[in-house]
Enzyme design. Structure first.
Site, short mmCIF file in Angstrom:
data_model
loop_
_atom_site.label_atom_id
_atom_site.label_comp_id
_atom_site.label_asym_id
_atom_site.label_seq_id
_atom_site.Cartn_x
_atom_site.Cartn_y
_atom_site.Cartn_z
N LYS A 41 0.83 -1.30 0.09
CA LYS A 41 -0.02 0.06 -0.10
C LYS A 41 0.83 1.28 0.13
O LYS A 41 1.87 1.21 0.41
CB LYS A 41 -0.72 0.13 1.15
N TYR A 49 -12.04 -2.40 -5.11
CA TYR A 49 -12.97 -2.28 -4.01
C TYR A 49 -14.52 -2.22 -4.27
O TYR A 49 -14.90 -1.30 -4.47
CB TYR A 49 -12.44 -1.29 -2.87
N ASN A 91 -2.49 -1.53 7.36
CA ASN A 91 -1.93 -2.79 7.58
C ASN A 91 -1.00 -3.22 6.50
O ASN A 91 -0.71 -4.45 6.34
CB ASN A 91 -3.09 -3.94 7.81
N HIS A 99 -2.29 -5.54 1.20
CA HIS A 99 -3.53 -6.17 0.70
C HIS A 99 -3.22 -7.52 0.14
O HIS A 99 -2.21 -7.82 -0.46
CB HIS A 99 -4.31 -5.40 -0.30
N GLU A 106 -9.00 -10.10 -8.92
CA GLU A 106 -7.99 -8.85 -8.64
C GLU A 106 -6.77 -8.84 -9.52
O GLU A 106 -6.37 -7.68 -9.88
CB GLU A 106 -7.47 -9.06 -7.13
#
Length: 204
Positions: A21, A61, A162, A165, A176
């Protein structure tokens, strides 16, 4: 007992998508994270840096009714489990989560990876740890590289940080990967680790 070469080939070719990320990219953690995956024995078969567009983030998303229902109900229940009154209904909670996720993933460039190997989806999810770094086990990526939590994220109005992904199923991995890579971007090739990991008589 005879080896099941067909099944072995299916297992070794399982694939998953990993997105490092934007906050992790800016913290210069890319090399360290890739090293962790490679030391595990997972093969890197595609990699690119891209600054996601709103369209790409929105496709990743998904806002399908199924996702909104599942995400919203889980978030709604988490408030109740903590003895807190949910600030909005389940569907609005899901839309709010999606808004924060899209803001997060478009904040800067991501490094997208396709990893291949037996049980790679499960392996990478375990390496990442719990979604909340606060709840992740020591030694996982989330715990080792983040101090975030749901409480911190909610207070700051951001998606939980976090670090990566990782796809959570075969179906989502296929979906994805197709969002971030053309099939021509994905390369299978022999590595020096392949015989040790996937051949019975690797020492011959």
């Amino acid at each position: 007992m005879k080896a099941d070469e067909k099944r072995l080939e299916e297992l070794r070719r399982e694939r998953t998508l990993v997105l490092i990320k934007p906050d992790a990219v800016r913290r210069q953690l890319v090399g360290e994270l890739v090293t962790r995956f490679e030391r595990k024995g997972l093969k890197l078969i595609a990699m690119k840096m891209i600054w996601p567009s709103d369209t790409q983030a929105g496709t990743h998303y998904t806002d399908s009714e199924e996702w909104l229902k599942d995400s919203g109900e889980r978030t709604h229940q988490s408030y109740l489990d903590k003895g807190m009154e949910p600030p909005m209904g389940p569907r609005d909670l899901a839309l709010n989560t999606r808004r924060k996720l899209m803001d997060s993933i478009t904040a800067g460039p991501v490094v997208a990876l396709v990893l291949q190997g037996s049980h790679v989806i499960e392996a990478v999810r375990k390496m990442r740890g719990a979604t909340s770094p606060q709840l992740a086990d020591v030694g996982t990526i989330g715990f080792d590289y983040s101090v975030d939590s749901y409480e911190v994220g909610d207070a700051g109005d951001w998606a939980i940080r976090n670090i990566i992904h990782a796809s959570d199923s075969d179906e989502n991995a296929d979906r994805e990967i197709a969002i971030w890579f053309d099939e021509s971007d994905v390369h299978d090739y022999p590595s020096s680790a392949d015989p040790i990991l996937y051949q019975k008589h690797w020492d011959k």
